[in-house]
Design a protein around this motif. Structure first.
Motif, PDB file in Angstrom:
ATOM      1  N   TRP A  47      -3.222   8.898  13.569  1.00 34.37           N
ATOM      2  CA  TRP A  47      -2.488   9.672  12.583  1.00 34.37           C
ATOM      3  C   TRP A  47      -3.406  10.753  12.021  1.00 34.37           C
ATOM      4  O   TRP A  47      -4.538  10.461  11.646  1.00 34.37           O
ATOM      5  CB  TRP A  47      -1.997   8.764  11.470  1.00 34.37           C
ATOM      6  CG  TRP A  47      -1.428   9.459  10.282  1.00 34.37           C
ATOM      7  CD1 TRP A  47      -0.223  10.091  10.193  1.00 34.37           C
ATOM      8  CD2 TRP A  47      -2.041   9.603   8.995  1.00 34.37           C
ATOM      9  NE1 TRP A  47      -0.054  10.617   8.925  1.00 34.37           N
ATOM     10  CE2 TRP A  47      -1.157  10.324   8.181  1.00 34.37           C
ATOM     11  CE3 TRP A  47      -3.262   9.194   8.463  1.00 34.37           C
ATOM     12  CZ2 TRP A  47      -1.440  10.645   6.856  1.00 34.37           C
ATOM     13  CZ3 TRP A  47      -3.559   9.502   7.143  1.00 34.37           C
ATOM     14  CH2 TRP A  47      -2.648  10.230   6.353  1.00 34.37           C
ATOM     15  N   HIS A  98       8.997  10.794   9.031  1.00 37.48           N
ATOM     16  CA  HIS A  98       8.860   9.469   8.446  1.00 37.48           C
ATOM     17  C   HIS A  98      10.239   8.878   8.132  1.00 37.48           C
ATOM     18  O   HIS A  98      11.179   9.605   7.783  1.00 37.48           O
ATOM     19  CB  HIS A  98       8.062   9.528   7.147  1.00 37.48           C
ATOM     20  CG  HIS A  98       6.609   9.806   7.343  1.00 37.48           C
ATOM     21  ND1 HIS A  98       5.618   9.019   6.750  1.00 37.48           N
ATOM     22  CD2 HIS A  98       5.960  10.749   8.041  1.00 37.48           C
ATOM     23  CE1 HIS A  98       4.438   9.502   7.088  1.00 37.48           C
ATOM     24  NE2 HIS A  98       4.610  10.546   7.858  1.00 37.48           N
ATOM     25  N   THR A 103       9.747   2.392   1.925  1.00 39.99           N
ATOM     26  CA  THR A 103       8.440   2.238   2.589  1.00 39.99           C
ATOM     27  C   THR A 103       8.341   3.287   3.685  1.00 39.99           C
ATOM     28  O   THR A 103       8.513   2.995   4.859  1.00 39.99           O
ATOM     29  CB  THR A 103       8.295   0.825   3.176  1.00 39.99           C
ATOM     30  OG1 THR A 103       9.427   0.551   4.025  1.00 39.99           O
ATOM     31  CG2 THR A 103       8.215  -0.215   2.087  1.00 39.99           C
ATOM     32  N   TRP A 105       6.276   4.799   5.542  1.00 39.66           N
ATOM     33  CA  TRP A 105       5.064   5.024   6.332  1.00 39.66           C
ATOM     34  C   TRP A 105       5.247   4.690   7.792  1.00 39.66           C
ATOM     35  O   TRP A 105       4.296   4.368   8.491  1.00 39.66           O
ATOM     36  CB  TRP A 105       3.870   4.268   5.736  1.00 39.66           C
ATOM     37  CG  TRP A 105       4.226   2.981   5.078  1.00 39.66           C
ATOM     38  CD1 TRP A 105       4.426   1.777   5.676  1.00 39.66           C
ATOM     39  CD2 TRP A 105       4.422   2.777   3.675  1.00 39.66           C
ATOM     40  NE1 TRP A 105       4.734   0.837   4.722  1.00 39.66           N
ATOM     41  CE2 TRP A 105       4.738   1.413   3.485  1.00 39.66           C
ATOM     42  CE3 TRP A 105       4.357   3.608   2.552  1.00 39.66           C
ATOM     43  CZ2 TRP A 105       4.998   0.876   2.228  1.00 39.66           C
ATOM     44  CZ3 TRP A 105       4.606   3.076   1.306  1.00 39.66           C
ATOM     45  CH2 TRP A 105       4.936   1.725   1.144  1.00 39.66           C
ATOM     46  N   TYR A 106       6.491   4.708   8.268  1.00 38.68           N
ATOM     47  CA  TYR A 106       6.774   4.528   9.679  1.00 38.68           C
ATOM     48  C   TYR A 106       7.434   5.804  10.190  1.00 38.68           C
ATOM     49  O   TYR A 106       8.000   6.575   9.438  1.00 38.68           O
ATOM     50  CB  TYR A 106       7.716   3.331   9.880  1.00 38.68           C
ATOM     51  CG  TYR A 106       7.246   2.078   9.185  1.00 38.68           C
ATOM     52  CD1 TYR A 106       7.828   1.664   7.992  1.00 38.68           C
ATOM     53  CD2 TYR A 106       6.196   1.331   9.698  1.00 38.68           C
ATOM     54  CE1 TYR A 106       7.386   0.542   7.332  1.00 38.68           C
ATOM     55  CE2 TYR A 106       5.748   0.184   9.044  1.00 38.68           C
ATOM     56  CZ  TYR A 106       6.346  -0.197   7.864  1.00 38.68           C
ATOM     57  OH  TYR A 106       5.906  -1.315   7.203  1.00 38.68           O
TER      58      TYR A 106
ATOM     59  N   TYR B  30       3.678  -4.755   5.663  1.00 36.76           N
ATOM     60  CA  TYR B  30       3.680  -3.322   5.960  1.00 36.76           C
ATOM     61  C   TYR B  30       3.261  -3.065   7.396  1.00 36.76           C
ATOM     62  O   TYR B  30       2.221  -2.459   7.662  1.00 36.76           O
ATOM     63  CB  TYR B  30       2.781  -2.580   4.988  1.00 36.76           C
ATOM     64  CG  TYR B  30       3.190  -2.707   3.529  1.00 36.76           C
ATOM     65  CD1 TYR B  30       2.231  -2.817   2.527  1.00 36.76           C
ATOM     66  CD2 TYR B  30       4.528  -2.717   3.160  1.00 36.76           C
ATOM     67  CE1 TYR B  30       2.602  -2.936   1.197  1.00 36.76           C
ATOM     68  CE2 TYR B  30       4.914  -2.828   1.835  1.00 36.76           C
ATOM     69  CZ  TYR B  30       3.944  -2.941   0.857  1.00 36.76           C
ATOM     70  OH  TYR B  30       4.303  -3.054  -0.456  1.00 36.76           O
ATOM     71  N   GLN B  87       1.621  -0.830  13.999  1.00 38.78           N
ATOM     72  CA  GLN B  87       1.120   0.205  13.090  1.00 38.78           C
ATOM     73  C   GLN B  87       1.178  -0.317  11.662  1.00 38.78           C
ATOM     74  O   GLN B  87       2.135  -0.959  11.263  1.00 38.78           O
ATOM     75  CB  GLN B  87       1.970   1.472  13.197  1.00 38.78           C
ATOM     76  CG  GLN B  87       1.575   2.568  12.211  1.00 38.78           C
ATOM     77  CD  GLN B  87       2.740   3.055  11.379  1.00 38.78           C
ATOM     78  OE1 GLN B  87       3.873   3.190  11.845  1.00 38.78           O
ATOM     79  NE2 GLN B  87       2.484   3.342  10.110  1.00 38.78           N
ATOM     80  N   GLN B  88       0.135  -0.020  10.900  1.00 31.02           N
ATOM     81  CA  GLN B  88       0.053  -0.523   9.524  1.00 31.02           C
ATOM     82  C   GLN B  88      -0.184   0.590   8.529  1.00 31.02           C
ATOM     83  O   GLN B  88      -0.574   1.695   8.900  1.00 31.02           O
ATOM     84  CB  GLN B  88      -1.111  -1.509   9.404  1.00 31.02           C
ATOM     85  CG  GLN B  88      -2.466  -0.841   9.579  1.00 31.02           C
ATOM     86  CD  GLN B  88      -3.634  -1.746   9.215  1.00 31.02           C
ATOM     87  OE1 GLN B  88      -3.460  -2.772   8.573  1.00 31.02           O
ATOM     88  NE2 GLN B  88      -4.831  -1.360   9.607  1.00 31.02           N
ATOM     89  N   ARG B  89       0.036   0.300   7.286  1.00 29.47           N
ATOM     90  CA  ARG B  89      -0.337   1.195   6.199  1.00 29.47           C
ATOM     91  C   ARG B  89      -1.186   0.404   5.213  1.00 29.47           C
ATOM     92  O   ARG B  89      -0.872   0.329   4.060  1.00 29.47           O
ATOM     93  CB  ARG B  89       0.884   1.799   5.499  1.00 29.47           C
ATOM     94  CG  ARG B  89       1.785   0.780   4.868  1.00 29.47           C
ATOM     95  CD  ARG B  89       1.963   0.998   3.400  1.00 29.47           C
ATOM     96  NE  ARG B  89       0.869   0.467   2.588  1.00 29.47           N
ATOM     97  CZ  ARG B  89       0.759   0.618   1.283  1.00 29.47           C
ATOM     98  NH1 ARG B  89       1.679   1.316   0.621  1.00 29.47           N
ATOM     99  NH2 ARG B  89      -0.251   0.115   0.595  1.00 29.47           N
ATOM    100  N   TRP B  92      -2.705   3.041   2.329  1.00 29.46           N
ATOM    101  CA  TRP B  92      -1.917   4.274   2.190  1.00 29.46           C
ATOM    102  C   TRP B  92      -2.695   5.314   1.417  1.00 29.46           C
ATOM    103  O   TRP B  92      -3.233   5.024   0.370  1.00 29.46           O
ATOM    104  CB  TRP B  92      -0.609   3.946   1.498  1.00 29.46           C
ATOM    105  CG  TRP B  92       0.304   5.082   1.208  1.00 29.46           C
ATOM    106  CD1 TRP B  92       0.641   5.555  -0.028  1.00 29.46           C
ATOM    107  CD2 TRP B  92       1.013   5.882   2.156  1.00 29.46           C
ATOM    108  NE1 TRP B  92       1.521   6.594   0.104  1.00 29.46           N
ATOM    109  CE2 TRP B  92       1.770   6.824   1.429  1.00 29.46           C
ATOM    110  CE3 TRP B  92       1.087   5.893   3.557  1.00 29.46           C
ATOM    111  CZ2 TRP B  92       2.601   7.748   2.044  1.00 29.46           C
ATOM    112  CZ3 TRP B  92       1.911   6.822   4.167  1.00 29.46           C
ATOM    113  CH2 TRP B  92       2.650   7.738   3.418  1.00 29.46           C
ATOM    114  N   PRO B  93      -2.883   6.512   1.918  1.00 31.88           N
ATOM    115  CA  PRO B  93      -2.083   7.098   2.988  1.00 31.88           C
ATOM    116  C   PRO B  93      -2.641   6.937   4.389  1.00 31.88           C
ATOM    117  O   PRO B  93      -2.157   7.581   5.311  1.00 31.88           O
ATOM    118  CB  PRO B  93      -2.077   8.576   2.606  1.00 31.88           C
ATOM    119  CG  PRO B  93      -3.435   8.793   2.053  1.00 31.88           C
ATOM    120  CD  PRO B  93      -3.731   7.533   1.269  1.00 31.88           C
ATOM    121  N   LEU B  95      -2.845   5.613   7.854  1.00 35.32           N
ATOM    122  CA  LEU B  95      -1.960   4.867   8.747  1.00 35.32           C
ATOM    123  C   LEU B  95      -2.681   4.669  10.075  1.00 35.32           C
ATOM    124  O   LEU B  95      -3.212   5.632  10.634  1.00 35.32           O
ATOM    125  CB  LEU B  95      -0.660   5.645   8.963  1.00 35.32           C
ATOM    126  CG  LEU B  95       0.077   6.065   7.692  1.00 35.32           C
ATOM    127  CD1 LEU B  95       1.249   6.986   8.013  1.00 35.32           C
ATOM    128  CD2 LEU B  95       0.564   4.834   6.935  1.00 35.32           C
TER     129      LEU B  95
END
Lengths: 120, 105
Positions: A47, A98, A103, A105-106, B30, B87-89, B92-93, B95
């Motif tokens: 990312w 997103h 949530t 963050w995917y 998450y 995939q994780q967070r 955050w932010p 990722l």
């Protein structure tokens, strides 16, 4: 149906700046977070950073000193600039939307990707 | 850090698949799962550990919390042979993704 399309040079020289644009078609960029990611054989999926349609930005700390992401909401375009590139920046670059949930963050929508090679 | 296992899973159509993803710290729920086929972008399958994304078939399910997560595919279809990433967070932010599990015929 919303689609994303990345465009930009496929070849960038070492030490120069990589510039890519992602165009959102069939929908609006408003109301969403948008990210740039990249994928290379050596480092897998990485990312790079996100931008909210309001302009709020966060970058991956490992790239923060070299990255800039902007958004042009009226044009439904986001852009990526990565400075001082090296061979390690060779990858397929994706833009992604997103998930619009509590949530966020995917990534639920991806472009097809733009292959960038760093070489002289 | 996310560690996926096994690296490769060799199965036949109709069999079930169990993929594992382990986080180096507690990430609550998450966690997401993606499927990627050659030459394509990843596709979101599961978010928040167990919620199927829009349009994802019911044969895909996710479970787990804390540090240990599982993606289960019941009765593999030919189109399910692909690479799967978690995939994780966690921070955050930031990722991050796991290294992937290839499900091959």
């Amino acid at each position: 149906q919303v689609q994303l399309q990345e465009t930009g040079p496929g070849l960038v020289k070492p030490s120069e700046t990589l510039s890519l644009t992602c165009t959102v078609s069939g929908g609006s960029s408003s109301g969403y977070y948008w990210s740039w990611l990249r994928q290379s054989p050596g480092k897998g999926l990485e990312w790079i950073g996100y931008i909210y349609y309001t302009g709020r930005i966060m970058y991956n700390p490992s790239l923060k000193s070299r990255v800039s992401i902007t958004i042009d909401t009226p044009k439904n375009q986001l852009s990526l600039k990565l400075t001082s590139v090296t061979a390690a920046d060779t990858a397929v670059y994706f833009c992604a939307r997103h998930l619009a949930t509590a949530t966020p963050w995917y990534f639920d929508l991806w472009g097809r990707g733009s292959r960038v090679t760093v070489s002289s | 850090v996310l560690t996926q296992s096994p690296a490769t899973l060799s199965l036949s159509p109709g069999e079930g698949a169990t993929l594992s993803c382990r986080a180096s710290q507690n990430i609550i729920t998450y966690l997401g799962w993606y499927q990627q086929k050659p030459g394509q972008a990843p596709r979101l399958l599961i978010y928040d550990a167990s919620n199927r994304a829009t349009g994802v078939p019911a044969r895909f399910s996710g479970s787990g919390s804390g540090t240990d997560f599982t993606l289960t595919i019941t009765s593999l279809e030919p189109e399910d042979f692909a690479v799967y990433y978690c995939q994780q967070r966690s921070d955050w932010p930031l990722l991050t993704f796991g290294g992937g599990t290839r499900v091959e015929i």
